[in-house]
Scaffold this active site. Structure first.
Site, PDB file in Angstrom:
ATOM      1  N   SER A 158       0.836  -1.189   0.000  1.00 39.32           N
ATOM      2  CA  SER A 158       0.000   0.000   0.000  1.00 39.32           C
ATOM      3  C   SER A 158       0.873   1.242   0.000  1.00 39.32           C
ATOM      4  O   SER A 158       2.041   1.195   0.407  1.00 39.32           O
ATOM      5  CB  SER A 158      -0.894   0.018   1.244  1.00 39.32           C
ATOM      6  OG  SER A 158      -1.493   1.278   1.446  1.00 39.32           O
ATOM      7  N   TYR A 183       0.317   0.016  10.646  1.00 38.52           N
ATOM      8  CA  TYR A 183      -0.090  -0.373   9.295  1.00 38.52           C
ATOM      9  C   TYR A 183       1.047  -0.083   8.315  1.00 38.52           C
ATOM     10  O   TYR A 183       1.363  -0.915   7.456  1.00 38.52           O
ATOM     11  CB  TYR A 183      -1.347   0.397   8.895  1.00 38.52           C
ATOM     12  CG  TYR A 183      -1.831   0.127   7.488  1.00 38.52           C
ATOM     13  CD1 TYR A 183      -2.305  -1.129   7.129  1.00 38.52           C
ATOM     14  CD2 TYR A 183      -1.839   1.131   6.526  1.00 38.52           C
ATOM     15  CE1 TYR A 183      -2.769  -1.390   5.847  1.00 38.52           C
ATOM     16  CE2 TYR A 183      -2.297   0.891   5.241  1.00 38.52           C
ATOM     17  CZ  TYR A 183      -2.765  -0.373   4.908  1.00 38.52           C
ATOM     18  OH  TYR A 183      -3.210  -0.619   3.619  1.00 38.52           O
TER      19      TYR A 183
END
Length: 322
Positions: A158, A183
């Site tokens: 990502s 994350y």
């Protein structure tokens, strides 16, 4: 430091769909494994691969839900897998290997994002454990089926990798927790995994890629409060997606991982981070909108992460070379 992270002129872009990048590609007789291939981008990925003729195995934490979502699709089978549980990973891998089949395409698509602090296994931080360690263990356990197929291994990362490099002194966030930085570390790990796997496996005909699929509203956002998404400008007060927020459709979001797994344009390449169906450029300055951070492509950090991951999971298909 020289880098192969430069655009190759694919002809595709942010608005390309998975079907666009598969146009003219026949996947008949090929087998793909798509983790989480029953929801969000994974579902669109499964649909597009089957339309191109592939058989797709979908390992799912919720197999009954997966079977319902995939009902009516030819060439799909569902099995049980919880990436946060290494016993479950081993069970799925053992069942697949017992079938005697080889893997042509592996897409590590499943993941969690910005969840509250959660501990799994022996106290591991859940995002690092699920997004990275589970996929690491799965690919290594499936290696006897991946190598003969000369597979492409795709690690879905990502743009969130911009948020954090590896926190080598505290990878499991035992000293404070920030859901977005955690994350970010997990998504950096996804890229470093592909970098080192490609180095280890390319002489055996297996290539690996990592990628940013784009911003897409999917169940991945399930841990985010509505107020936070409103504050970020993603949705309005009524929960409607804001057009100017720049979100892709699921069909567009699935395109880059499908391109990574199948495109002949990537023949002879590997260990690269992709976005918008292209090889990404190195990130410029503080711009978090595109590109790849050097901490995610550093081969020394990639080797260090591989060694740590092998120690934590107890599995390594390349013990002498890792």
């Amino acid at each position: 430091m020289s880098t192969a992270q430069h655009k190759i002129g694919s002809g595709f872009g942010a608005h390309s769909t998975a079907d666009d990048v598969l146009a003219g590609i026949d996947l008949s007789g090929r087998l793909a494994i798509v983790t989480g291939g029953y929801s969000g981008l994974g579902l669109e990925t499964t649909r597009s691969l089957t339309r191109a003729g592939a058989r797709v195995v979908v390992p799912a934490r919720r197999p009954r839900t997966a079977a319902e979502a995939l009902a009516g699709l030819d060439g799909v089978e569902v099995d049980e897998l919880d990436l946060a549980d290494l016993d479950s990973v081993r069970g799925f891998a053992d069942r697949f290997l017992a079938s005697g089949r080889t893997v042509d395409l592996f897409l590590g698509n499943a993941g969690v994002m910005a969840c509250p602090e959660t501990r799994v296994g022996p106290g591991w931080e859940a995002q690092f454990a699920t997004n990275h360690l589970g996929h690491f263990a799965l690919v290594n356990r499936l290696w006897p089926a991946i190598e003969p197929g000369g597979a492409r291994v795709v690690s879905v990362s990502s743009r969130g990798h911009h948020f954090s490099g590896m926190r080598w002194d505290d990878v499991h966030w035992r000293r404070g927790y920030d859901k977005w930085q955690a994350y970010g570390q997990a998504k950096t790990a996804n890229v470093l995994f592909a970098v080192h796997l490609d180095r280890l496996a390319r002489d055996r005909g297996v290539r690996a890629f990592a990628l940013h699929p784009g911003g897409i509203m999917t169940p991945l956002q399930r841990h985010l409060p509505r107020a936070e998404m409103v504050e970020r400008g993603w949705i309005d007060e009524d929960g409607n997606v804001i057009g100017q927020a720049g979100f892709k459709t699921p069909e567009q979001g699935a395109a880059t991982q499908v391109w990574a797994a199948t495109s002949p344009q990537l023949a002879g390449l590997g260990g690269l981070y992709l976005e918008d169906c292209e090889v990404a450029e190195p990130a410029a300055g503080d711009d978090v909108r595109s590109g790849v951070r050097d901490w995610a492509t550093d081969p020394e950090q990639a080797a260090r992460l591989w060694e740590l991951s092998a120690t934590l999971t107890g599995v390594d298909a390349f013990p002498a070379a890792g």
